[in-house]
Design a protein around this motif. Structure first.
Motif, PDB file in Angstrom:
ATOM      1  N   UNK A  81       0.778  -1.292  -0.077  1.00  0.00           N
ATOM      2  CA  UNK A  81       0.005  -0.108   0.061  1.00  0.00           C
ATOM      3  C   UNK A  81       0.955   1.313   0.060  1.00  0.00           C
ATOM      4  N   UNK A  82       0.388   2.323  -0.329  1.00  0.00           N
ATOM      5  CA  UNK A  82       0.980   3.548  -0.398  1.00  0.00           C
ATOM      6  C   UNK A  82       0.070   4.613   0.109  1.00  0.00           C
ATOM      7  N   UNK A  83       0.867   5.870   0.427  1.00  0.00           N
ATOM      8  CA  UNK A  83       0.352   6.953   0.853  1.00  0.00           C
ATOM      9  C   UNK A  83       0.789   8.047  -0.173  1.00  0.00           C
ATOM     10  N   UNK A  84      -0.400   8.955  -0.643  1.00  0.00           N
ATOM     11  CA  UNK A  84       0.251  10.348  -1.329  1.00  0.00           C
ATOM     12  C   UNK A  84      -0.143  11.354  -0.471  1.00  0.00           C
ATOM     13  N   UNK A  85       0.687  12.224   0.125  1.00  0.00           N
ATOM     14  CA  UNK A  85       0.409  13.232   0.881  1.00  0.00           C
ATOM     15  C   UNK A  85       0.447  14.594   0.026  1.00  0.00           C
TER      16      UNK A  85
ATOM     17  N   UNK B 187     -10.507   0.944   6.433  1.00  0.00           N
ATOM     18  CA  UNK B 187     -10.143   0.300   5.130  1.00  0.00           C
ATOM     19  C   UNK B 187      -8.975   0.180   4.557  1.00  0.00           C
ATOM     20  N   UNK B 188      -8.183   1.187   4.973  1.00  0.00           N
ATOM     21  CA  UNK B 188      -6.756   1.421   4.775  1.00  0.00           C
ATOM     22  C   UNK B 188      -6.129   0.233   5.577  1.00  0.00           C
ATOM     23  N   UNK B 189      -6.243   0.321   6.819  1.00  0.00           N
ATOM     24  CA  UNK B 189      -5.506  -0.588   7.470  1.00  0.00           C
ATOM     25  C   UNK B 189      -5.793  -2.051   7.287  1.00  0.00           C
ATOM     26  N   UNK B 190      -7.237  -2.404   6.962  1.00  0.00           N
ATOM     27  CA  UNK B 190      -7.504  -3.581   6.473  1.00  0.00           C
ATOM     28  C   UNK B 190      -7.074  -4.029   5.246  1.00  0.00           C
ATOM     29  N   UNK B 191      -6.727  -3.246   4.452  1.00  0.00           N
ATOM     30  CA  UNK B 191      -6.024  -3.503   2.994  1.00  0.00           C
ATOM     31  C   UNK B 191      -7.209  -3.544   1.965  1.00  0.00           C
ATOM     32  N   UNK B 192      -7.959  -2.575   2.212  1.00  0.00           N
ATOM     33  CA  UNK B 192      -9.270  -2.537   1.516  1.00  0.00           C
ATOM     34  C   UNK B 192      -9.160  -1.297   0.663  1.00  0.00           C
ATOM     35  N   UNK B 193      -8.021  -0.376   1.119  1.00  0.00           N
ATOM     36  CA  UNK B 193      -7.786   0.632   0.110  1.00  0.00           C
ATOM     37  C   UNK B 193      -6.380   0.370  -0.011  1.00  0.00           C
ATOM     38  N   UNK B 194      -6.062   0.554  -1.382  1.00  0.00           N
ATOM     39  CA  UNK B 194      -4.496   0.378  -1.720  1.00  0.00           C
ATOM     40  C   UNK B 194      -3.765   1.675  -1.468  1.00  0.00           C
TER      41      UNK B 194
ATOM     42  N   UNK C 278       1.766  -2.571   6.231  1.00  0.00           N
ATOM     43  CA  UNK C 278       2.099  -3.002   4.837  1.00  0.00           C
ATOM     44  C   UNK C 278       2.137  -1.866   3.986  1.00  0.00           C
ATOM     45  N   UNK C 279       2.031  -0.607   4.329  1.00  0.00           N
ATOM     46  CA  UNK C 279       2.336   0.554   3.637  1.00  0.00           C
ATOM     47  C   UNK C 279       3.725   0.685   3.287  1.00  0.00           C
TER      48      UNK C 279
ATOM     49  N   UNK D 297       6.863  -2.250   8.606  1.00  0.00           N
ATOM     50  CA  UNK D 297       6.636  -3.693   8.345  1.00  0.00           C
ATOM     51  C   UNK D 297       8.068  -4.520   8.003  1.00  0.00           C
ATOM     52  N   UNK D 298       7.555  -5.749   7.223  1.00  0.00           N
ATOM     53  CA  UNK D 298       8.893  -6.301   6.736  1.00  0.00           C
ATOM     54  C   UNK D 298       9.419  -5.978   5.549  1.00  0.00           C
ATOM     55  N   UNK D 299       8.733  -4.896   4.593  1.00  0.00           N
ATOM     56  CA  UNK D 299       9.357  -4.501   3.490  1.00  0.00           C
ATOM     57  C   UNK D 299      10.063  -3.135   3.653  1.00  0.00           C
TER      58      UNK D 299
END
Ligand code: ADP
Ligand code: MG
Length: 740
Positions: free
Chosen positions: A520-524, A572-579, A595-596, A622-624
């Protein structure tokens, strides 16, 4: 209206409008000068000698200056298009090019106008030996230059040549030994500021100094009224410096005095000792933590346990980088208190953050947070959320559980400060990101307990020591220096959108690739709605969905959405339902979505150094590993100086992940003043003269003298001390941590 106890404070708090008139006062607002005191603390940036030539090498673009120099050459260039040569009639105006020199370097000066004016200026310039030129330093073809400066020529004896009114103003500047060059604006050139300072000085009665003599002796500084005269109308540089020293001391002392009295006040209160008992919630939490605490986390926890077990309230600040593990530390301390029979309140600056904390704590505690439900472990307590936007029924239930003592931990926003919120036995308050709260609010919450609760403040803004001493001087400080193992590095890249528009396309592609890999990604974005300044969250999200991120689930988050919408999107973002989450800085602190892995910061030049660092702390959790792209199209479009500052700032953020290093740099740059305009405006900081980084020694000295002041006058009866504390508390309630 404050009733000041001393004449000095009364005089310095007179509005400038009273002395200078409303119109001038309005102009001064742009310089953040509102009172006579503000004006008199508006110090010259440097001093010009009325007899020596200015060192031209020291000039900087954008500065308003008065330069004393010789005319080395003049050159008239006739315009085209015939007489009268005016550009709007098609021809070009004539121009006079003048080269000034200080004997070593040169400075170009240009005047444009009709032929007869150009001829007139050329004659005037030839009349004197030296001249004073007042204007704003600009740049043309890589050279510094003054365009249309006001000027006056001096004869060999230093007398003014000619006598127009304009020139008389300049004359006053050259008459005294040293002339202050003030930070100024177009409507308030330096000579006008000087004149206003002279008027302001005349209103001072020179009555008693606000500090008792023993303070002046201990600090070895001159009297206040003398200091103001010394900085504005000095005879020597040494005198000006001595005056500035006194004024710096005043700032440091007022702050330290306030902190010292606050500390003394806290020390008179008693707190209930909360000692963790073995075999309780704390031990149960430790047993289920999926990681080992770092040494730093252990050490800080031990300090906290020891202080919670004292009859004096804890007043501690815990600072640590984003992701350094402060939450776990705070939770362990809270559980120790719950084990000892007390309740805890965790205060977050926004609803989103309160929810995050709540979710994090519940996740860490698992069924330990299940309350006294059937099947819960014996030690279990209730962890409840209480925010303003909760449905009434849920709120009532939370309130009930707080009041009954069932809830060991209550998480919320300032709704917790509401009168209706009662605790059975509030023992410990944790405040996340305190700089968003006024000092009074901190007070309001501590008043809820009969004995003073212990207080722990968490901040992710790294603060250099001397700064911390100033603004958090009433708190003890702990620092979490290392990041937990396994923390991913965030690689940061600056993208110059003006120079390389293709890279912006590539950035969106990168986001799409990241999403394709399940991340997932943020655009600020710095603003909600598009404006002259640039595109906003709403429009950018639409554009991305319609273009480069078609098919990707894009969410929008900003402060103007109803709180249910915000919660739903965050969940939704936390649950991975929003990318991809396109958001304003509401995601700045605390948001934890492991996951972001990617963040794109749009118009990155709009954010401060520390803020950018804070923002990118949201990824790589996270791990990445994380990737952060700082996109700016401001480079190459503004003046060279602004461009340099922007580039420097962004490159600095890209170059290091050390928050302390960045915080210092941030402070240094902010002091550089108004290069970037609007962003820096707002109310004045109490720390103006005092550069907290440069003058750490003054702060240390002021701190010692303040401690002595409290010893000598524990009841705070000295009128100057009363005024200083009132003024400082006022300032802090208003514009605290403009710094962070
Ligand atoms: P902060 O509040 O300082 O930003 P957090 O307490 O939220 O940091 O911790 C960030 C992340 O690191 C969380 O997911 C947390 O569970 C994890 N974490 C905390 N301490 C450790 C540790 N000692 N080892 C590994 N992970 C940790
Ligand atoms: Mg946290």
């Amino acid at each position: 209206m404050v009733m000041w106890r001393t004449q000095a404070y009364r005089e310095l708090h007179t509005s400038v409008a009273e002395v200078l008139g409303a119109r001038t006062a309005k102009e001064f607002e742009k310089l953040r000068v509102h009172t006579v005191g503000d004006l008199l603390r508006h110090l010259p940036r440097r001093y010009l000698s009325g007899t020596e030539l200015t060192d031209l090498a020291t000039l900087e673009e954008g500065e308003h200056v008065a330069v004393m120099a010789r005319v080395s050459r003049t050159n008239v260039i006739r315009g085209s298009g015939g007489y009268p040569a005016q550009s709007r009639r098609g021809g070009r105006p004539s121009r006079l090019e003048v080269t000034l020199t200080d004997g070593r370097g040169y400075l170009a000066v240009t005047f444009f106008g009709r032929d007869h004016l150009v001829d007139y200026w050329e004659r005037e310039l030839g009349k004197g030996v030296r001249g004073i030129f007042v204007g704003k330093v600009g740049r043309f073809r890589d050279q510094l230059q003054l365009t249309h400066p006001e000027f006056v020529m001096l004869d060999a004896a230093g007398a003014i040549v000619g006598s127009s009114e304009e020139k008389q103003r300049l004359a006053t500047m050259s008459r005294s030994g040293l002339v202050g060059m003030y930070p100024s604006t177009a409507k308030l050139p330096t000579w006008k500021v000087a004149e206003c300072c002279r008027l302001a000085l005349a209103t001072l009665s020179g009555a008693d100094d606000p500090w008792p003599d023993w303070v002046l002796d201990a600090a070895d500084v001159m009297r206040q009224a003398d200091a103001f005269a010394a900085v504005h109308q000095p005879h020597t540089l040494a005198e000006a410096e001595a005056g500035a020293q006194r004024l710096r001391f005043d700032e440091a002392f007022a702050t330290q005095l306030t902190m010292a009295y606050r500390r003394a006040d806290v020390a008179t209160h008693t707190a209930v000792r909360r000692r963790a008992v073995p075999g309780g919630l704390l031990d149960a939490l430790d047993a289920r933590l999926p990681f080992t605490l770092t040494d730093g986390q252990r050490e800080v926890c031990d300090t906290l346990f020891a202080e919670l077990d004292r009859a004096r309230p804890m007043q501690r600040l815990l600072q640590g980088e984003v992701g350094s593990g402060k939450t776990v530390v705070a939770l362990r301390a809270m559980l120790a208190v719950v084990d000892a029979g007390g309740q805890c309140a965790l205060l977050a600056p926004t609803e989103v953050l309160a929810q995050q904390h709540y979710a994090t704590i519940r996740a860490l505690m698992g069924d330990l947070a299940g309350g006294r439900l059937l099947g819960s472990p014996d030690a279990a307590t209730d962890v409840v959320l209480l925010t303003g936007s909760m449905p009434a029924a849920a709120k009532r239930s939370a309130l009930l559980r707080a009041a009954s003592g069932e809830a060991g931990i209550v998480v919320g926003t300032h709704a917790l400060l509401n009168d209706k919120v009662q605790f059975a036995d509030l023992g410990f308050i944790v405040i996340d990101e305190q700089h968003r709260f006024g000092v009074e609010q901190r007070g309001a919450l501590t008043d809820k307990a009969s004995a003073r609760p212990h207080v722990l403040v968490l901040t992710a803004t790294p603060i250099p020591r001397s700064v911390a001493m100033t603004i958090f001087g009433d708190l003890d400080i702990s620092t979490l220096a290392e990041l937990p193992a396994g923390r991913q590095v965030v690689g940061t890249v600056v993208v110059d959108a003006a120079l390389r528009p293709a890279w912006v396309e590539r950035a969106w592609q990168r986001v799409a690739e990241e999403v394709a890999q399940g991340r997932q990604a943020f655009v600020v974005v710095p603003r909600i709605n598009s404006s002259d300044e640039g595109v906003g969250v709403v429009e950018l999200a639409e554009r991305l969905s319609a273009g480069p991120l078609a098919g990707v689930r894009v969410g929008v988050l900003h402060g103007q959405l109803p709180s249910e919408a915000k919660e739903a999107t965050m969940a939704a973002f936390a649950a991975g339902e929003v990318d991809v989450l396109v958001a304003t800085t509401v995601i700045e602190v605390g948001v934890d979505v492991p996951n972001a892995t990617m963040m794109v910061i749009w118009d990155a030049e709009r954010f401060g150094i520390s803020q950018l660092h804070q923002l990118r702390g949201r990824i790589g959790r996270g791990e990445h590993p994380g990737v952060c792209l700082l996109i700016s199209s401001a480079m190459g479009q503004k003046s060279a100086l602004v461009e340099d500052t922007i580039r420097q700032r962004l490159e600095a953020v890209a170059a290091t992940n050390d928050g302390f290093e960045l915080a210092e740099l941030d402070l240094l740059q902010r002091r550089e003043g108004d290069v970037l305009g609007a962003e820096q405006s707002g109310s004045r900081s109490s720390l103006r003269l005092l550069s907290v980084l440069e003058h750490a020694d003054v702060i240390t000295q002021a701190k010692e003298i303040a401690a002595e002041a409290v010893r000598r006058d524990p009841e705070r009866t000295t009128p100057g001390f009363v005024d200083a504390v009132v003024a400082t508390e006022q300032l802090m309630a208003g514009d605290f941590l403009e710094l962070s």
